[in-house]
Design a protein around this motif. Structure first.
Motif, PDB file in Angstrom:
ATOM      1  N   PRO A  54      76.659  41.289   5.122  1.00  0.00           N
ATOM      2  CA  PRO A  54      75.698  40.258   5.504  1.00  0.00           C
ATOM      3  C   PRO A  54      76.016  39.670   6.879  1.00  0.00           C
ATOM      4  CG  PRO A  54      77.063  39.525   3.651  1.00  0.00           C
ATOM      5  CD  PRO A  54      77.437  40.938   3.963  1.00  0.00           C
ATOM      6  N   ILE A  55      74.968  39.272   7.571  1.00  0.00           N
ATOM      7  CA  ILE A  55      75.109  38.584   8.857  1.00  0.00           C
ATOM      8  C   ILE A  55      75.575  37.158   8.550  1.00  0.00           C
ATOM      9  CG2 ILE A  55      73.844  37.703  10.859  1.00  0.00           C
ATOM     10  CD1 ILE A  55      71.937  40.142  10.482  1.00  0.00           C
TER      11      ILE A  55
ATOM     12  N   ASN B   1      70.198  39.856   3.755  1.00  0.00           N
ATOM     13  CA  ASN B   1      71.365  40.330   4.506  1.00  0.00           C
ATOM     14  C   ASN B   1      71.942  39.243   5.413  1.00  0.00           C
ATOM     15  OD1 ASN B   1      73.298  42.305   5.025  1.00  0.00           O
ATOM     16  ND2 ASN B   1      72.281  42.909   6.912  1.00  0.00           N
ATOM     17  N   ALA B   2      72.024  38.004   4.875  1.00  0.00           N
ATOM     18  CA  ALA B   2      72.598  36.890   5.634  1.00  0.00           C
ATOM     19  C   ALA B   2      73.351  35.980   4.675  1.00  0.00           C
ATOM     20  CB  ALA B   2      71.505  36.110   6.356  1.00  0.00           C
ATOM     21  N   GLN B   3      74.355  35.270   5.198  1.00  0.00           N
ATOM     22  CA  GLN B   3      75.154  34.349   4.415  1.00  0.00           C
ATOM     23  C   GLN B   3      75.527  33.159   5.276  1.00  0.00           C
ATOM     24  OE1 GLN B   3      76.813  33.630   0.959  1.00  0.00           O
ATOM     25  NE2 GLN B   3      74.981  34.856   1.085  1.00  0.00           N
ATOM     26  N   LEU B   4      75.430  31.938   4.702  1.00  0.00           N
ATOM     27  CA  LEU B   4      75.848  30.727   5.414  1.00  0.00           C
ATOM     28  C   LEU B   4      77.351  30.570   5.277  1.00  0.00           C
ATOM     29  CD1 LEU B   4      73.342  27.905   4.380  1.00  0.00           C
ATOM     30  CD2 LEU B   4      73.407  29.200   6.496  1.00  0.00           C
ATOM     31  N   ARG B   5      77.992  30.339   6.406  1.00  0.00           N
ATOM     32  CA  ARG B   5      79.413  29.979   6.407  1.00  0.00           C
ATOM     33  C   ARG B   5      79.580  28.903   7.468  1.00  0.00           C
ATOM     34  NH1 ARG B   5      82.024  35.756   5.731  1.00  0.00           N
ATOM     35  NH2 ARG B   5      81.179  36.217   3.687  1.00  0.00           N
TER      36      ARG B   5
ATOM     37  N   ASN C  10      72.558  29.331   0.563  1.00  0.00           N
ATOM     38  CA  ASN C  10      72.740  30.701   0.088  1.00  0.00           C
ATOM     39  C   ASN C  10      71.968  30.829  -1.216  1.00  0.00           C
ATOM     40  OD1 ASN C  10      74.550  31.504   2.152  1.00  0.00           O
ATOM     41  ND2 ASN C  10      76.234  30.524   1.100  1.00  0.00           N
ATOM     42  N   SER C  11      71.104  31.844  -1.336  1.00  0.00           N
ATOM     43  CA  SER C  11      70.405  32.054  -2.590  1.00  0.00           C
ATOM     44  C   SER C  11      71.112  33.082  -3.468  1.00  0.00           C
ATOM     45  CB  SER C  11      68.938  32.442  -2.355  1.00  0.00           C
ATOM     46  OG  SER C  11      68.831  33.485  -1.446  1.00  0.00           O
ATOM     47  N   ASP C  12      71.871  33.983  -2.850  1.00  0.00           N
ATOM     48  CA  ASP C  12      72.778  34.884  -3.558  1.00  0.00           C
ATOM     49  C   ASP C  12      73.792  35.396  -2.534  1.00  0.00           C
ATOM     50  OD1 ASP C  12      71.723  37.219  -2.254  1.00  0.00           O
ATOM     51  OD2 ASP C  12      70.154  37.378  -3.770  1.00  0.00           O
ATOM     52  N   VAL C  13      74.583  36.384  -2.888  1.00  0.00           N
ATOM     53  CA  VAL C  13      75.654  36.830  -1.987  1.00  0.00           C
ATOM     54  C   VAL C  13      75.165  37.526  -0.725  1.00  0.00           C
ATOM     55  CG1 VAL C  13      77.419  36.953  -3.775  1.00  0.00           C
ATOM     56  CG2 VAL C  13      76.058  38.975  -3.254  1.00  0.00           C
ATOM     57  N   ASN C  14      73.882  37.910  -0.691  1.00  0.00           N
ATOM     58  CA  ASN C  14      73.358  38.625   0.482  1.00  0.00           C
ATOM     59  C   ASN C  14      72.096  38.030   1.051  1.00  0.00           C
ATOM     60  OD1 ASN C  14      75.257  40.715   0.928  1.00  0.00           O
ATOM     61  ND2 ASN C  14      74.525  41.721  -0.906  1.00  0.00           N
TER      62      ASN C  14
END
Length: 87
Positions: A7-8, A51-55, A78-82
């Motif tokens: 994921p981005i 294909n994105a994730q908050l960090r 985040n709605s799921d891991v990806n």
């Protein structure tokens, strides 16, 4: 896993007000392009980004109340891991 499938990572979110609208800026680690898909549900605009994730530095959820008159709140999570959802 294939690196292209990772994921981005979104590291910062900013909201800019410009002439009766807001721009929501999602900054990625390496300037990758995100692929948003939007839909309306009632008075809400919902944008899904696969294909994105908050960090983010402090939390993995972003919320700003009343960024502009007529907008109750902007929330990104985040709605799921990806994937993430912006409402």
């Amino acid at each position: 896993p294939n690196p292209s499938q990772s994921p981005i990572i979104i590291t910062e979110i900013r909201i800019q007000e410009t002439q009766n609208r807001i721009d929501i800026i999602l900054e990625t680690q390496d300037g990758e392009k995100l692929q948003p898909v939007s839909r309306n549900e009632g008075n809400n605009v919902i944008i899904d980004i696969k294909n994105a994730q908050l960090r983010l530095e402090k939390s993995n959820t972003f919320r700003q109340e009343k960024p502009l008159t007529g907008i109750t709140a902007v929330e990104v999570k985040n709605s799921d891991v990806n994937s993430i959802t912006l409402t």
